[in-house]
Design a protein around this motif. Structure first.
Motif, PDB file in Angstrom:
ATOM      1  N   CYS A 142       0.852  -1.180   0.000  1.00 46.43           N
ATOM      2  CA  CYS A 142       0.000   0.000   0.000  1.00 46.43           C
ATOM      3  C   CYS A 142       0.894   1.238   0.000  1.00 46.43           C
ATOM      4  O   CYS A 142       1.953   1.251   0.647  1.00 46.43           O
ATOM      5  CB  CYS A 142      -0.911   0.013   1.234  1.00 46.43           C
ATOM      6  SG  CYS A 142      -2.108  -1.347   1.233  1.00 46.43           S
ATOM      7  N   GLU A 143       0.510   2.236  -0.745  1.00 44.67           N
ATOM      8  CA  GLU A 143       1.291   3.464  -0.854  1.00 44.67           C
ATOM      9  C   GLU A 143       0.332   4.638  -0.952  1.00 44.67           C
ATOM     10  O   GLU A 143      -0.892   4.453  -1.056  1.00 44.67           O
ATOM     11  CB  GLU A 143       2.197   3.414  -2.080  1.00 44.67           C
ATOM     12  CG  GLU A 143       1.426   3.243  -3.389  1.00 44.67           C
ATOM     13  CD  GLU A 143       2.333   2.962  -4.566  1.00 44.67           C
ATOM     14  OE1 GLU A 143       3.436   2.424  -4.359  1.00 44.67           O
ATOM     15  OE2 GLU A 143       1.924   3.277  -5.695  1.00 44.67           O
ATOM     16  N   THR A 144       0.939   5.832  -0.930  1.00 46.28           N
ATOM     17  CA  THR A 144       0.088   7.019  -1.008  1.00 46.28           C
ATOM     18  C   THR A 144       0.585   7.935  -2.101  1.00 46.28           C
ATOM     19  O   THR A 144       1.781   8.018  -2.379  1.00 46.28           O
ATOM     20  CB  THR A 144       0.067   7.763   0.335  1.00 46.28           C
ATOM     21  OG1 THR A 144      -0.813   8.890   0.227  1.00 46.28           O
ATOM     22  CG2 THR A 144       1.449   8.263   0.718  1.00 46.28           C
ATOM     23  N   HIS A 145      -0.348   8.594  -2.753  1.00 46.79           N
ATOM     24  CA  HIS A 145       0.000   9.593  -3.770  1.00 46.79           C
ATOM     25  C   HIS A 145      -0.274  11.008  -3.256  1.00 46.79           C
ATOM     26  O   HIS A 145       0.448  11.932  -3.590  1.00 46.79           O
ATOM     27  CB  HIS A 145      -0.842   9.369  -5.042  1.00 46.79           C
ATOM     28  CG  HIS A 145      -0.624   8.026  -5.673  1.00 46.79           C
ATOM     29  ND1 HIS A 145       0.613   7.530  -5.960  1.00 46.79           N
ATOM     30  CD2 HIS A 145      -1.503   7.072  -6.078  1.00 46.79           C
ATOM     31  CE1 HIS A 145       0.505   6.328  -6.521  1.00 46.79           C
ATOM     32  NE2 HIS A 145      -0.784   6.026  -6.579  1.00 46.79           N
ATOM     33  N   ASP A 146      -1.320  11.086  -2.450  1.00 49.16           N
ATOM     34  CA  ASP A 146      -1.746  12.429  -2.014  1.00 49.16           C
ATOM     35  C   ASP A 146      -1.342  12.721  -0.575  1.00 49.16           C
ATOM     36  O   ASP A 146      -1.789  13.692   0.027  1.00 49.16           O
ATOM     37  CB  ASP A 146      -3.263  12.567  -2.163  1.00 49.16           C
ATOM     38  CG  ASP A 146      -4.016  11.481  -1.391  1.00 49.16           C
ATOM     39  OD1 ASP A 146      -3.341  10.679  -0.679  1.00 49.16           O
ATOM     40  OD2 ASP A 146      -5.251  11.411  -1.496  1.00 49.16           O
ATOM     41  N   LEU A 147      -0.567  11.835   0.009  1.00 49.42           N
ATOM     42  CA  LEU A 147      -0.054  11.981   1.372  1.00 49.42           C
ATOM     43  C   LEU A 147      -1.171  11.817   2.402  1.00 49.42           C
ATOM     44  O   LEU A 147      -0.982  12.141   3.582  1.00 49.42           O
ATOM     45  CB  LEU A 147       0.643  13.332   1.564  1.00 49.42           C
ATOM     46  CG  LEU A 147       1.726  13.676   0.527  1.00 49.42           C
ATOM     47  CD1 LEU A 147       2.347  15.028   0.842  1.00 49.42           C
ATOM     48  CD2 LEU A 147       2.771  12.597   0.472  1.00 49.42           C
TER      49      LEU A 147
ATOM     50  N   VAL B  53      -3.347   3.597  -1.483  1.00 49.24           N
ATOM     51  CA  VAL B  53      -3.664   2.787  -2.658  1.00 49.24           C
ATOM     52  C   VAL B  53      -2.919   1.472  -2.489  1.00 49.24           C
ATOM     53  O   VAL B  53      -1.679   1.456  -2.406  1.00 49.24           O
ATOM     54  CB  VAL B  53      -3.237   3.483  -3.952  1.00 49.24           C
ATOM     55  CG1 VAL B  53      -3.499   2.579  -5.152  1.00 49.24           C
ATOM     56  CG2 VAL B  53      -3.967   4.791  -4.112  1.00 49.24           C
ATOM     57  N   CYS B  54      -3.678   0.394  -2.380  1.00 47.89           N
ATOM     58  CA  CYS B  54      -3.055  -0.910  -2.183  1.00 47.89           C
ATOM     59  C   CYS B  54      -3.006  -1.649  -3.522  1.00 47.89           C
ATOM     60  O   CYS B  54      -3.990  -1.679  -4.276  1.00 47.89           O
ATOM     61  CB  CYS B  54      -3.864  -1.719  -1.165  1.00 47.89           C
ATOM     62  SG  CYS B  54      -3.824  -0.967   0.480  1.00 47.89           S
ATOM     63  N   LEU B  55      -1.856  -2.206  -3.784  1.00 44.10           N
ATOM     64  CA  LEU B  55      -1.595  -2.862  -5.068  1.00 44.10           C
ATOM     65  C   LEU B  55      -1.197  -4.309  -4.814  1.00 44.10           C
ATOM     66  O   LEU B  55      -0.523  -4.616  -3.833  1.00 44.10           O
ATOM     67  CB  LEU B  55      -0.467  -2.150  -5.815  1.00 44.10           C
ATOM     68  CG  LEU B  55      -0.610  -0.640  -5.965  1.00 44.10           C
ATOM     69  CD1 LEU B  55       0.717  -0.022  -6.367  1.00 44.10           C
ATOM     70  CD2 LEU B  55      -1.667  -0.318  -7.011  1.00 44.10           C
TER      71      LEU B  55
ATOM     72  N   GLU C 271      -5.663  -3.130  -7.834  1.00 41.88           N
ATOM     73  CA  GLU C 271      -5.455  -2.093  -6.821  1.00 41.88           C
ATOM     74  C   GLU C 271      -6.786  -1.737  -6.169  1.00 41.88           C
ATOM     75  O   GLU C 271      -7.863  -1.919  -6.743  1.00 41.88           O
ATOM     76  CB  GLU C 271      -4.810  -0.846  -7.432  1.00 41.88           C
ATOM     77  CG  GLU C 271      -5.702  -0.041  -8.360  1.00 41.88           C
ATOM     78  CD  GLU C 271      -5.049   1.264  -8.761  1.00 41.88           C
ATOM     79  OE1 GLU C 271      -3.887   1.209  -9.208  1.00 41.88           O
ATOM     80  OE2 GLU C 271      -5.686   2.314  -8.605  1.00 41.88           O
ATOM     81  N   CYS C 272      -6.643  -1.235  -4.962  1.00 40.57           N
ATOM     82  CA  CYS C 272      -7.811  -0.847  -4.186  1.00 40.57           C
ATOM     83  C   CYS C 272      -7.473   0.434  -3.424  1.00 40.57           C
ATOM     84  O   CYS C 272      -6.369   0.532  -2.844  1.00 40.57           O
ATOM     85  CB  CYS C 272      -8.189  -1.971  -3.216  1.00 40.57           C
ATOM     86  SG  CYS C 272      -9.496  -1.521  -2.069  1.00 40.57           S
ATOM     87  N   ARG C 273      -8.340   1.388  -3.468  1.00 38.61           N
ATOM     88  CA  ARG C 273      -8.068   2.677  -2.821  1.00 38.61           C
ATOM     89  C   ARG C 273      -8.790   2.737  -1.468  1.00 38.61           C
ATOM     90  O   ARG C 273      -9.963   2.371  -1.353  1.00 38.61           O
ATOM     91  CB  ARG C 273      -8.545   3.815  -3.713  1.00 38.61           C
ATOM     92  CG  ARG C 273      -8.229   5.218  -3.208  1.00 38.61           C
ATOM     93  CD  ARG C 273      -8.634   6.236  -4.248  1.00 38.61           C
ATOM     94  NE  ARG C 273      -7.853   6.061  -5.480  1.00 38.61           N
ATOM     95  CZ  ARG C 273      -6.662   6.599  -5.669  1.00 38.61           C
ATOM     96  NH1 ARG C 273      -6.096   7.336  -4.717  1.00 38.61           N
ATOM     97  NH2 ARG C 273      -6.033   6.418  -6.800  1.00 38.61           N
ATOM     98  N   VAL C 274      -8.056   3.237  -0.473  1.00 40.13           N
ATOM     99  CA  VAL C 274      -8.611   3.415   0.876  1.00 40.13           C
ATOM    100  C   VAL C 274      -8.416   4.887   1.248  1.00 40.13           C
ATOM    101  O   VAL C 274      -7.349   5.449   1.015  1.00 40.13           O
ATOM    102  CB  VAL C 274      -7.897   2.511   1.904  1.00 40.13           C
ATOM    103  CG1 VAL C 274      -8.526   2.673   3.282  1.00 40.13           C
ATOM    104  CG2 VAL C 274      -7.957   1.064   1.467  1.00 40.13           C
TER     105      VAL C 274
ATOM    106  N   THR D 177       4.563   7.836  -3.189  1.00 43.39           N
ATOM    107  CA  THR D 177       4.797   7.747  -4.634  1.00 43.39           C
ATOM    108  C   THR D 177       4.139   8.964  -5.264  1.00 43.39           C
ATOM    109  O   THR D 177       2.899   8.995  -5.418  1.00 43.39           O
ATOM    110  CB  THR D 177       4.182   6.464  -5.214  1.00 43.39           C
ATOM    111  OG1 THR D 177       4.717   5.341  -4.524  1.00 43.39           O
ATOM    112  CG2 THR D 177       4.482   6.337  -6.689  1.00 43.39           C
ATOM    113  N   PRO D 178       4.947   9.961  -5.604  1.00 48.60           N
ATOM    114  CA  PRO D 178       4.334  11.202  -6.100  1.00 48.60           C
ATOM    115  C   PRO D 178       3.549  10.971  -7.375  1.00 48.60           C
ATOM    116  O   PRO D 178       3.870  10.094  -8.183  1.00 48.60           O
ATOM    117  CB  PRO D 178       5.545  12.118  -6.350  1.00 48.60           C
ATOM    118  CG  PRO D 178       6.649  11.558  -5.507  1.00 48.60           C
ATOM    119  CD  PRO D 178       6.413  10.077  -5.502  1.00 48.60           C
TER     120      PRO D 178
END
Lengths: 201, 986
Positions: B234-239, B243-245, B280-283, B314-315
């Motif tokens: 899981c990572e973040t783009h918007d801080l 987003v889990c992949l 992917e799944c967004r939380v 991950t920008p």
């Protein structure tokens, strides 16, 4: 497929324009015949595609009567408008069956092959257009016809048959659509000639 | 089971009692056991149709072992019959046992009954419980089981088809395969599919047909996999959000009802179906710990992940890229989608693409939104895209931004690279290389070529369009006007921004030999022609290497390359190099002065065989040799460095190598040792690539007549000289010669009363007789006669005696000579000498076949009596010889006195002078050996045998010659020599 969609849009536009006129002329009936013939052609394609998907259907001839049964009107005594009205009712039931197919298939299978899905949607749109067209041919100050799917009296898939039953039922629906599209083309062509349209349309 | 224990140490009197007690006890136990085995009661059944499991429960007290029997009710076939141990359930107080059927439980009715067992003892069977199948008469339609079953790959599945009442079963098909079936009941048929493979997306159809092959009922089977997940992060783009992949295997069960269902931290979510394994799944909020669970009808799989937000940044891709471009640099600007990035330290990668080449520039900083790209080329098209990552706790690069294009500004072009080629007069060409797009630095408008003489301030300028890269020059006028013989050629390039710096070459107007230096060979390698030269000490000038086709001599299209100072080698490569073409390379110094030729090379990119043979191949006969001469091969046709020539001689269609001339300068070759005849020669020049096709010339080798003539003349001269010498020697030694070869022979003398004598001739054979053969054709054989001439001369001239003494040895042998007189074929002779003589005289053609000294007994043998001769005695006829030879050979002198045997004598037997004077043998005549009578007779008799006759005496006319011979011995010797020479004729 893009061409088909563009053509559908054009036809819808023409159909809307036709609805504005009070009396159907040869142009309207001729257009309805064309739509019916196109629907018949596409139903044939869809049927062929489905038989290719489920090859066992190529040797299957379903027994039983018609799935779509509009209110009986003696053909010999019926006027052209009555025959078209009966046709309209049958097409509504066909649309109801088709909606059921789309729904149940989506429930069971989800998204299927692209060409099959596209052709199903095209047939649905063509059938809806034909309903609009036939309504335009019949509608007058005293009549109001529905173009929505008619689920009353149409046969549902047998749940006990499982997915195999659904496949057989779907095939029967497609056969029914093909039959009624052919019937629509003939009926509308007769109606067209009765209204002074060219016989060799 | 009770244990029976026997103690062997028990007393006998007690043992009997004890044994009886035990037996009674056992009997009691057995009786009691029958009493406690209870029949199972209250048997009940429950089913799980999906799992085809049948649960059987009953009440049987404390019993733990049971026999279970399951039968197909209709056909009373046993499906299961085993003894099982089942404990009583503490909760329900019932015994319960589960059985899984191979066939679906609906296929046919099953009868189940149970009994208790203890050892071999069993209770009665319980009441039979029947699990009713779907083949009951009440359910008369076609049915099939199982419906819509989902099984894993490799599983086995049994299907059954229940036939409609009144119809007949046909087949069961699995897909398109007709399966083997088993009958389970009156209407039920089953088939088993083993080791199933993946089904189609819409499942595999299992279809039951009736006996008319009409489709009646079917089922759909799905064969797939349980879920399998991997790479869950899981990572973040918007801080803020997560987003889990993860990656997920395709289970082949993609329908809605049978597809995989997912939960993330126990929250169900729906994935749109896709063939892409990346999911992917967004939380909405960063939770820090995640558990992903995937479930389908065949199983489930779960993965977990946990991380801090700052470690999983991950920008997103930068947005709205713009640029501010200059000639040499550009500023690229972008925007961020989220405000939170304003405080985020980022590292960004800028990918710059120009003319297909990509370069990456990396920048970093907080709130990074603009970067400056240095080192750009003017007037160049660039495209750029940007991606970024967190500078601290770098996790991964974000997505690339959209591509943004810009063009750098233009400036004045670079100075062109120019060179000058001068012909061997004042004409030449000025070349310059087209400026590349980057060198042009803008839109090119043209070139300016200026010629000026520094000393005389003469100047000439040409403005040329941008697509011109060479110009012809004629410096004749400037050469006549210039005092320093120098002209400066300058080329400048112009674009829309202005004029470039000038490029110049100083031209010497001295007409000198352009090729003063020795030429080396340049070798072509994979990297081109490798040229090396010695660096001149204290020289800091650059170099120019110029090359052109060596066969070009006038206004040649040249190419050149500039070499930086200090370099002493360069590899010349050009797409224009052609195999088989010789190139001249020239190294010039490049300085402010006029270029100076330093070194020259020649080389081939690839040597080929000469394209044409030697010119003017000629063949010339020199004496008995053949001289081949030929001309050179034109440079264009050589196509390689000539290494020499091969000389061949043709024999039929085959060439035989005569010589290999390794000197490429050879132009002739002499072929020696050939005999007369026609010859064809082929000369082939060869390079390192091989021989050419060859030039051929023919010649007819004539006999060398001069030598033959010389040889003949020399032979004749030698012969003549030899004869002269011999003659001279003979002349000088004529006395010796005469003694040795021509001693004086006494001349026979005729007695004066020969004509008067009528009596039979009393022949006294002299020691030496000279017999003259007279040819008288008319004389028949009966008249022939021999005349014996006494050697009276010997008495008169004692010299002959002396001479005879020399040949004493020769007189002892018989010799025959007929070479001179009679050349006819030799006839066979009879033993009888008279016959022999007669036969010889019978010849119609030969009047004399002189048998001067015949070997037969009838022959006259002139015996030399040395003593008598020396004393001047008349030679006496040997009577014994006469007796032996009557009627045979007779001396001619006797012809005047015909004997009885011979018949009438001719009245003129010697009509010719020669005959009258008789015959005289030459010096070579041979006398019979002087033997005694006996010996003579014996020899005569022995010699009477058939003998090859060849007249062996020279019969020479006597008389004057003889007297003359006496007077002139030398002339006699000459005569002898003449005769000798003539006798050598065969």
């Amino acid at each position: 497929m893009a061409d088909l969609e563009q053509r559908e849009q054009d036809e819808q536009t023409e159909q809307s324009a036709a609805l504005d006129s009070t009396l159907p002329g040869p142009t309207q009936t001729g257009r309805a015949v064309s739509i019916a013939r196109l629907l018949h052609h596409e139903c044939g394609l869809l049927l062929q595609l489905y038989k290719e998907k489920e090859s066992f259907l190529s040797s299957y001839s379903p027994d039983g009567g018609r799935m779509v049964s509009p209110s009986p009107v003696p053909q010999e005594e019926a006027s052209g408008e009555q025959r078209v009205e009966r046709l309209h009712a049958a097409l509504r039931q066909c649309l109801g069956l088709l909606h059921n197919v789309l729904l149940k298939e989506e429930e069971e299978w989800g998204e299927q092959e692209e060409d099959y899905e596209t052709l199903k949607k095209n047939v649905r749109h063509r059938l809806e257009h034909l309903l609009l067209s036939t309504r335009g041919l019949l509608e007058g100050p005293d009549t109001t016809l529905e173009v929505t799917p008619d689920h009353q009296g149409t046969e549902e898939p047998d749940g006990a048959g499982g997915l195999f039953g659904l496949k057989v039922w779907t095939y029967r629906v497609l056969l029914e659509l093909h039959h009624w599209a052919d019937h629509a083309a003939e009926t509308l062509h007769v109606f067209h000639t009765e209204r002074g349209g060219a016989a060799d349309l | 089971m009770p244990h029976l224990s026997v103690n062997p140490s028990s007393k006998p009197n007690c043992s009997t009692v004890w044994l009886i007690s035990v037996l009674l006890g056992l009997l009691a136990v057995h009786t009691n056991a029958n009493d406690v085995l209870t029949v199972p009661q209250q048997v009940s059944l429950s089913t799980n149709m999906d799992s085809q499991q049948l649960s059987i429960s009953w009440v049987a007290g404390a019993a733990t072992t049971f026999d279970l029997m399951i039968l197909r009710t209709e056909l009373n076939e046993s499906v299961f019959y085993e003894t099982v141990s089942v404990m009583v359930s503490q909760l329900s107080g019932r015994h319960e046992w589960n059985w899984t059927s191979v066939e679906p439980l609906q296929c046919t009715s099953l009868s189940i009954k149970v009994r208790s067992r203890e050892g071999q003892s069993t209770s009665e069977w319980s009441n039979t419980e029947i699990l009713q199948g779907s083949d009951l008469p009440s359910e008369e339609e076609w049915q099939m089981f199982p419906l819509d079953r989902v099984v894993p790959v490799g599983a086995n599945t049994t299907f059954c088809c229940i036939v409609k009442e009144g119809e007949q079963f046909g087949t069961i098909n699995y897909g398109n395969t007709v399966m083997n079936t088993t009958r389970l009941s009156r209407r039920s048929y089953a088939t088993t599919v083993v080791n199933q493979g993946l089904s189609r997306t819409s499942g595999t159809n299992v279809i039951c047909y009736n006996s008319f092959k009409e489709l009646k009922i079917g089922a759909v089977l799905f064969v797939g996999y349980p879920p399998l997940l991997s790479d869950f992060v899981c990572e973040t783009h918007d801080l803020t959000s997560a987003v889990c992949l993860w990656n997920e295997r395709n289970t082949n069960l993609n329908t809605k009802t049978r597809g995989t269902r997912h939960t993330l931290n126990n929250r169900t979510f729906t994935l749109s179906w896709s063939r892409n394994p990346k999911k992917e799944c967004r939380v909405d909020h960063w939770e820090g710990n995640w558990t992903l669970v995937a479930v389908n009808p065949l199983g489930q799989y779960s993965l977990t992940d946990s991380a801090e937000l700052s470690h999983r940044v991950t920008p997103v891709a930068p947005e709205n890229l713009t640029s501010v471009a200059h000639a040499m640099n550009a500023t690229v600007l972008w925007q961020w989608k989220y405000d939170g990035y304003s405080s985020l330290a980022l590292v960004c990668q800028v990918e710059l693409t120009s003319q297909g080449y990509k370069t990456n520039h990396t920048f970093s900083g907080v709130d990074l939104r603009a970067v400056v790209l240095p080192d750009l080329y003017p007037y160049e098209d660039y495209s750029v895209q940007v991606r970024c990552g967190a500078q601290q706790n770098f996790w991964k690069w974000g997505s690339w931004s959209e591509t943004m294009s810009f063009k750098s500004s233009s400036i004045v072009p670079e100075a062109p690279d120019m060179w000058v080629w001068m012909n061997k007069d004042y004409t030449g060409q000025i070349f310059w290389k087209p400026l590349t797009r980057r060198q042009s630095r803008g839109l090119m408008t043209g070139y300016e070529v200026t010629l000026w003489s520094p000393g005389e301030s003469l100047q000439h300028t040409d403005i040329l369009p941008p697509d011109t890269f060479a110009v012809l020059v004629n410096l004749t006028l400037m050469a006549t006007a210039s005092s320093d013989n120098m002209v400066m050629a300058t080329v400048t390039a112009k674009n829309t921004e202005g004029v470039s710096l000038p490029a110049s070459v100083l031209i010497h107007l001295r007409l000198t030999d352009p090729d003063p230096r020795a030429v080396s060979q340049a070798v072509y390698t994979d990297s081109g022609f490798s040229l090396f030269w010695q660096s001149e000490v204290n020289t800091t000038c650059a170099y120019v290497v110029e090359w052109h086709n060596a066969s070009c001599k006038w206004n040649c299209p040249v190419d050149w390359i500039k070499v930086a100072p200090g370099n002493t080698n360069v590899s010349i490569e050009s797409a224009n190099f052609q195999p088989g073409v010789r190139y001249n390379f020239s190294l010039y110094s490049s300085s402010s002065e006029a270029p100076e030729l330093l070194q020259r090379w020649q080389g081939y990119m690839q040597e080929l065989v000469p394209s044409s043979p030697v010119l003017s191949l000629l063949t010339t006969q020199e004496d008995s040799d053949i001289l081949l001469t030929w001309g050179h091969i034109p440079l264009v046709s050589r196509r390689g460095f000539l290494l020499g020539y091969n000389i061949y001689i043709s024999s039929g269609s085959q060439l035989t190598l005569l010589a290999n001339l390794s000197d490429p300068g050879s132009r002739s070759y002499t072929v020696k040792g050939l005999s007369e005849g026609s010859y064809k020669f082929t000369v082939k020049a060869y390079t390192s690539a091989g021989e050419d096709t060859g030039a051929t010339a023919s010649i007819m080798l004539e006999p060398f007549t001069d030598w033959l003539i010389l040889e003949i003349l020399a032979s004749l001269g030698v012969t003549a000289l030899f004869l002269v010498i011999v003659t001279f020697l003979c002349y000088k030694k004529r006395k010796w010669v005469k003694k040795a070869f021509y001693p004086d022979i006494p001349e026979p003398k005729l007695p004066g009363d020969w004509s008067r004598s009528q009596a039979p001739l009393d022949v006294k054979p002299p020691h030496h007789s000279l017999v003259h053969m007279v040819e008288r054709p008319e004389w028949d054989s009966s008249k022939e006669a021999l005349v014996v001439i006494p050697e009276e001369d010997e008495d008169e001239d004692g010299q002959g005696i002396g001479d005879e003494l020399v040949d004493t040895d020769e007189q002892t042998s018989l010799r025959y000579y007929n070479q001179v007189v009679d050349e006819r074929p030799i006839r066979p002779r009879y033993p009888d000498s008279s016959d022999s003589s007669a036969s010889s005289l019978d010849s119609a053609r030969t009047d004399v076949t002189y048998t001067g000294i015949h070997t037969s007994g009838s022959s006259f043998v002139f015996q030399l009596d040395p003593q008598g001769s020396s004393e001047g005695h008349q030679p006496q006829a040997d009577p014994s010889f006469c007796a032996g030879g009557g009627g045979g050979y007779r001396p001619q002198m006797q012809s005047r006195v015909p004997s009885d045997d011979m018949g009438p004598a001719s009245p003129n037997p010697f009509p010719e002078p020669q005959a009258a004077s008789g015959y005289k043998p030459q010096s070579s005549w041979q006398m019979d050996s002087p033997v005694d009578d006996g010996e003579g007779r014996s020899r005569a008799s022995s010699l009477g045998s058939p003998t090859s006759i060849a007249s062996t005496l020279f019969l020479l006319p006597d008389g004057e010659d003889h007297t003359e011979e006496k007077r002139q011995p030398s002339s006699s010797a000459a005569t002898w020599l003449t005769n000798l020479l003539s006798s050598t004729k065969p």
